[in-house]
Design a protein around this motif. Sequence first.
Motif, PDB file in Angstrom:
ATOM      1  N   ASN A 127       0.803  -1.221   0.000  1.00  0.00           N
ATOM      2  CA  ASN A 127       0.000   0.000   0.000  1.00  0.00           C
ATOM      3  C   ASN A 127       0.838   1.275   0.000  1.00  0.00           C
ATOM      4  OD1 ASN A 127      -2.707  -1.331   0.374  1.00  0.00           O
ATOM      5  ND2 ASN A 127      -1.681  -2.071   2.228  1.00  0.00           N
ATOM      6  N   THR A 128       2.102   1.127  -0.360  1.00  0.00           N
ATOM      7  CA  THR A 128       3.029   2.260  -0.291  1.00  0.00           C
ATOM      8  C   THR A 128       3.514   2.666  -1.673  1.00  0.00           C
ATOM      9  OG1 THR A 128       3.796   1.585   1.900  1.00  0.00           O
ATOM     10  CG2 THR A 128       5.229   3.070   0.662  1.00  0.00           C
ATOM     11  N   ILE A 129       3.478   3.972  -1.956  1.00  0.00           N
ATOM     12  CA  ILE A 129       4.137   4.535  -3.128  1.00  0.00           C
ATOM     13  C   ILE A 129       5.527   4.987  -2.697  1.00  0.00           C
ATOM     14  CG2 ILE A 129       4.176   6.507  -4.720  1.00  0.00           C
ATOM     15  CD1 ILE A 129       1.103   6.433  -4.696  1.00  0.00           C
ATOM     16  N   VAL A 130       6.559   4.441  -3.331  1.00  0.00           N
ATOM     17  CA  VAL A 130       7.928   4.902  -3.096  1.00  0.00           C
ATOM     18  C   VAL A 130       8.287   5.848  -4.240  1.00  0.00           C
ATOM     19  CG1 VAL A 130      10.355   4.252  -2.931  1.00  0.00           C
ATOM     20  CG2 VAL A 130       8.604   2.823  -1.843  1.00  0.00           C
ATOM     21  N   MET A 131       8.584   7.086  -3.898  1.00  0.00           N
ATOM     22  CA  MET A 131       8.853   8.126  -4.891  1.00  0.00           C
ATOM     23  C   MET A 131      10.255   8.689  -4.688  1.00  0.00           C
ATOM     24  SD  MET A 131       6.743  11.680  -5.558  1.00  0.00           S
ATOM     25  CE  MET A 131       5.252  10.834  -6.094  1.00  0.00           C
ATOM     26  N   GLU A 132      11.134   8.468  -5.679  1.00  0.00           N
ATOM     27  CA  GLU A 132      12.487   9.020  -5.578  1.00  0.00           C
ATOM     28  C   GLU A 132      12.529  10.392  -6.230  1.00  0.00           C
ATOM     29  OE1 GLU A 132      14.617   9.432  -8.277  1.00  0.00           O
ATOM     30  OE2 GLU A 132      13.673   8.250  -9.854  1.00  0.00           O
ATOM     31  N   THR A 133      13.324  11.267  -5.612  1.00  0.00           N
ATOM     32  CA  THR A 133      13.465  12.634  -6.121  1.00  0.00           C
ATOM     33  C   THR A 133      14.781  12.824  -6.851  1.00  0.00           C
ATOM     34  OG1 THR A 133      14.504  13.482  -4.103  1.00  0.00           O
ATOM     35  CG2 THR A 133      12.099  13.464  -4.160  1.00  0.00           C
ATOM     36  N   GLY A 134      15.523  11.700  -7.074  1.00  0.00           N
ATOM     37  CA  GLY A 134      16.778  11.781  -7.802  1.00  0.00           C
ATOM     38  C   GLY A 134      17.926  12.205  -6.904  1.00  0.00           C
ATOM     39  N   GLY A 135      19.133  12.099  -7.451  1.00  0.00           N
ATOM     40  CA  GLY A 135      20.297  12.683  -6.804  1.00  0.00           C
ATOM     41  C   GLY A 135      20.999  11.802  -5.804  1.00  0.00           C
TER      42      GLY A 135
ATOM     43  N   SER B 182       8.648   8.629  -9.434  1.00  0.00           N
ATOM     44  CA  SER B 182       9.678   9.670  -9.431  1.00  0.00           C
ATOM     45  C   SER B 182       9.034  11.039  -9.456  1.00  0.00           C
ATOM     46  CB  SER B 182      10.603   9.540 -10.655  1.00  0.00           C
ATOM     47  OG  SER B 182      11.184   8.265 -10.744  1.00  0.00           O
ATOM     48  N   GLU B 183       9.722  11.995  -8.832  1.00  0.00           N
ATOM     49  CA  GLU B 183       9.339  13.408  -8.906  1.00  0.00           C
ATOM     50  C   GLU B 183      10.431  14.161  -9.638  1.00  0.00           C
ATOM     51  OE1 GLU B 183       9.763  17.600  -7.237  1.00  0.00           O
ATOM     52  OE2 GLU B 183      11.070  15.869  -6.948  1.00  0.00           O
ATOM     53  N   TYR B 184      10.045  15.011 -10.603  1.00  0.00           N
ATOM     54  CA  TYR B 184      11.011  15.804 -11.354  1.00  0.00           C
ATOM     55  C   TYR B 184      10.725  17.278 -11.083  1.00  0.00           C
ATOM     56  CZ  TYR B 184      13.626  17.832 -15.266  1.00  0.00           C
ATOM     57  OH  TYR B 184      14.500  18.575 -16.031  1.00  0.00           O
ATOM     58  N   GLY B 185      11.646  17.912 -10.394  1.00  0.00           N
ATOM     59  CA  GLY B 185      11.505  19.335 -10.111  1.00  0.00           C
ATOM     60  C   GLY B 185      12.888  19.933  -9.930  1.00  0.00           C
ATOM     61  N   MET B 186      12.949  21.230  -9.773  1.00  0.00           N
ATOM     62  CA  MET B 186      14.238  21.887  -9.560  1.00  0.00           C
ATOM     63  C   MET B 186      14.023  23.241  -8.910  1.00  0.00           C
ATOM     64  SD  MET B 186      15.256  22.684 -13.553  1.00  0.00           S
ATOM     65  CE  MET B 186      15.196  20.953 -13.976  1.00  0.00           C
TER      66      MET B 186
ATOM     67  N   LYS C 123       7.901  11.381 -25.301  1.00  0.00           N
ATOM     68  CA  LYS C 123       7.186  10.134 -25.568  1.00  0.00           C
ATOM     69  C   LYS C 123       5.711  10.473 -25.554  1.00  0.00           C
ATOM     70  CE  LYS C 123      10.642   6.907 -24.570  1.00  0.00           C
ATOM     71  NZ  LYS C 123      10.893   5.469 -24.376  1.00  0.00           N
ATOM     72  N   GLY C 124       5.186  10.851 -26.729  1.00  0.00           N
ATOM     73  CA  GLY C 124       3.805  11.333 -26.788  1.00  0.00           C
ATOM     74  C   GLY C 124       3.694  12.633 -26.018  1.00  0.00           C
ATOM     75  N   ASP C 125       2.748  12.692 -25.073  1.00  0.00           N
ATOM     76  CA  ASP C 125       2.592  13.887 -24.237  1.00  0.00           C
ATOM     77  C   ASP C 125       3.502  13.849 -23.018  1.00  0.00           C
ATOM     78  OD1 ASP C 125       0.623  14.940 -25.904  1.00  0.00           O
ATOM     79  OD2 ASP C 125      -0.985  13.879 -24.853  1.00  0.00           O
ATOM     80  N   ASN C 126       4.276  12.785 -22.872  1.00  0.00           N
ATOM     81  CA  ASN C 126       5.143  12.621 -21.713  1.00  0.00           C
ATOM     82  C   ASN C 126       6.606  12.769 -22.123  1.00  0.00           C
ATOM     83  OD1 ASN C 126       2.861  11.997 -20.069  1.00  0.00           O
ATOM     84  ND2 ASN C 126       2.874   9.920 -20.904  1.00  0.00           N
ATOM     85  N   PHE C 127       7.509  12.606 -21.161  1.00  0.00           N
ATOM     86  CA  PHE C 127       8.931  12.731 -21.481  1.00  0.00           C
ATOM     87  C   PHE C 127       9.753  11.789 -20.612  1.00  0.00           C
ATOM     88  CE2 PHE C 127       8.353  15.792 -18.044  1.00  0.00           C
ATOM     89  CZ  PHE C 127       9.512  15.688 -17.293  1.00  0.00           C
ATOM     90  N   GLU C 128      10.972  11.563 -21.065  1.00  0.00           N
ATOM     91  CA  GLU C 128      11.931  10.737 -20.356  1.00  0.00           C
ATOM     92  C   GLU C 128      13.207  11.538 -20.167  1.00  0.00           C
ATOM     93  OE1 GLU C 128      14.212   6.414 -20.961  1.00  0.00           O
ATOM     94  OE2 GLU C 128      13.044   7.302 -22.602  1.00  0.00           O
ATOM     95  N   VAL C 129      13.799  11.478 -18.991  1.00  0.00           N
ATOM     96  CA  VAL C 129      15.081  12.125 -18.725  1.00  0.00           C
ATOM     97  C   VAL C 129      16.175  11.085 -18.942  1.00  0.00           C
ATOM     98  CG1 VAL C 129      16.486  13.399 -17.064  1.00  0.00           C
ATOM     99  CG2 VAL C 129      13.995  13.605 -16.998  1.00  0.00           C
ATOM    100  N   ILE C 130      17.144  11.389 -19.796  1.00  0.00           N
ATOM    101  CA  ILE C 130      18.155  10.377 -20.140  1.00  0.00           C
ATOM    102  C   ILE C 130      19.566  10.765 -19.701  1.00  0.00           C
ATOM    103  CG2 ILE C 130      16.830   9.424 -22.051  1.00  0.00           C
ATOM    104  CD1 ILE C 130      18.481  11.050 -23.976  1.00  0.00           C
ATOM    105  N   GLY C 131      19.727  11.924 -19.094  1.00  0.00           N
ATOM    106  CA  GLY C 131      21.058  12.298 -18.624  1.00  0.00           C
ATOM    107  C   GLY C 131      21.180  13.798 -18.464  1.00  0.00           C
TER     108      GLY C 131
ATOM    109  N   ALA D 193       6.947  17.553 -12.382  1.00  0.00           N
ATOM    110  CA  ALA D 193       6.407  16.461 -13.196  1.00  0.00           C
ATOM    111  C   ALA D 193       6.553  15.183 -12.380  1.00  0.00           C
ATOM    112  CB  ALA D 193       7.164  16.357 -14.516  1.00  0.00           C
ATOM    113  N   TYR D 194       5.692  14.193 -12.674  1.00  0.00           N
ATOM    114  CA  TYR D 194       5.710  12.944 -11.918  1.00  0.00           C
ATOM    115  C   TYR D 194       5.730  11.748 -12.850  1.00  0.00           C
ATOM    116  CZ  TYR D 194       4.517  15.607  -7.702  1.00  0.00           C
ATOM    117  OH  TYR D 194       4.534  16.492  -6.652  1.00  0.00           O
ATOM    118  N   SER D 195       6.409  10.698 -12.388  1.00  0.00           N
ATOM    119  CA  SER D 195       6.416   9.417 -13.090  1.00  0.00           C
ATOM    120  C   SER D 195       5.841   8.360 -12.168  1.00  0.00           C
ATOM    121  CB  SER D 195       7.842   9.026 -13.492  1.00  0.00           C
ATOM    122  OG  SER D 195       7.903   7.670 -13.870  1.00  0.00           O
ATOM    123  N   LYS D 196       4.920   7.553 -12.700  1.00  0.00           N
ATOM    124  CA  LYS D 196       4.350   6.447 -11.927  1.00  0.00           C
ATOM    125  C   LYS D 196       5.054   5.130 -12.237  1.00  0.00           C
ATOM    126  CE  LYS D 196      -0.192   8.525 -11.192  1.00  0.00           C
ATOM    127  NZ  LYS D 196      -1.661   8.325 -11.235  1.00  0.00           N
ATOM    128  N   GLY D 197       6.190   5.222 -12.913  1.00  0.00           N
ATOM    129  CA  GLY D 197       6.977   4.038 -13.196  1.00  0.00           C
ATOM    130  C   GLY D 197       7.662   4.125 -14.537  1.00  0.00           C
TER     131      GLY D 197
END
Length: 324
Positions: free
Chosen positions: A195-203, A231-235, A301-309, A242-246
């Motif tokens: 029942n837990t969402i694990v959300m990494e913020t990077g880094g 994942s959470e994408y912010g700065m 990727k369509g209306d979404n995006f991927e961070v690659i580096g 922005a958020y990723s559910k996987g």
Amino acid sequence: MDPSAIFNIQSEEDFNEVALMVFGFQYRNNKTYQEFCNHLGRTPKEVTLLEQIPFLPIEFFKSRKVVCDSDFHDIIFTSSGTTGTVTSKHYVTDLSLYQESFRKGFSHFYGDIKDYTVLALLPSYLERSGSSLIYMANDMIESSEAKESGFYLHNIDELAEQIKTLDQSGRKILLIGVSFALLDLIETHQFSLKNTIVMETGGMKGRRKELIRNELHHLLGKGFGLKKIHSEYGMTELLSQAYSKGDGIFGCPPWMKVIIRDPEDPLTLLPPGKSGGMNIIDLANLNSCSFIASQDLGKLKGDNFEVIGRFDHSDIRGCNLMVL
């Protein structure tokens, strides 16, 4: 400019219309951005399409005061950095815009924060001042209304027991953490969460070797017993996330958009599927700059995006006309 239009965007047409309005407002009121646009010959007279709006290199937040005319600010958010490095400063003149953005942004993807117990494992951010992520997490903790919600620093054993107990109770848990701290947690504790969402913020913040996202998520998924890691994408320089559910695929709230630029020619935009520099439109960043050329590499990727580096410093091309 009335900010209400920003959070009432319902369509692509709405977004484009509001983006052009915000561009005009920021050109008139943000001296740094105006000077940059003038260097490129891109003023509101020449800019009639979203694609023509100039994107300010994110490095400007380290050398200039990127803010619309104002003699005051509610808060200054600062980026993390190693000793001796210059950090970014984001002068926020209206905290209510930030609050509305992150509250509505989270709700857009996950529903009401009141439905969650929020556990924040953000040691590298908690140990310094000026973090926009800590400000957001603190608001989420307070808004969740769960007495167990809170920050965790070095009390890893206590956090592990809390996660297991809460997860078994059937309540919805949000564990939001910086990557290295989540890895530290699963090295000493094993979980099988339901029942837990694990959300990494990077880094890794210099604490561990940097990992590609797929490798990081594989390790975290195995350690927490989950198929998907969020994942959470912010700065620091933005007021939206922005958020990723996987799978590392991110979606934006309606007032935020990512566009990909050619790494060799920053004024040329690339189509979906092509990798390049990430230009970010954050219309909630009304009193600063909503059009930022980041140092991240990604692809649509369509209306979404991927961070690659990320760009390394030697890879940054052009558009640095005024970065001092």
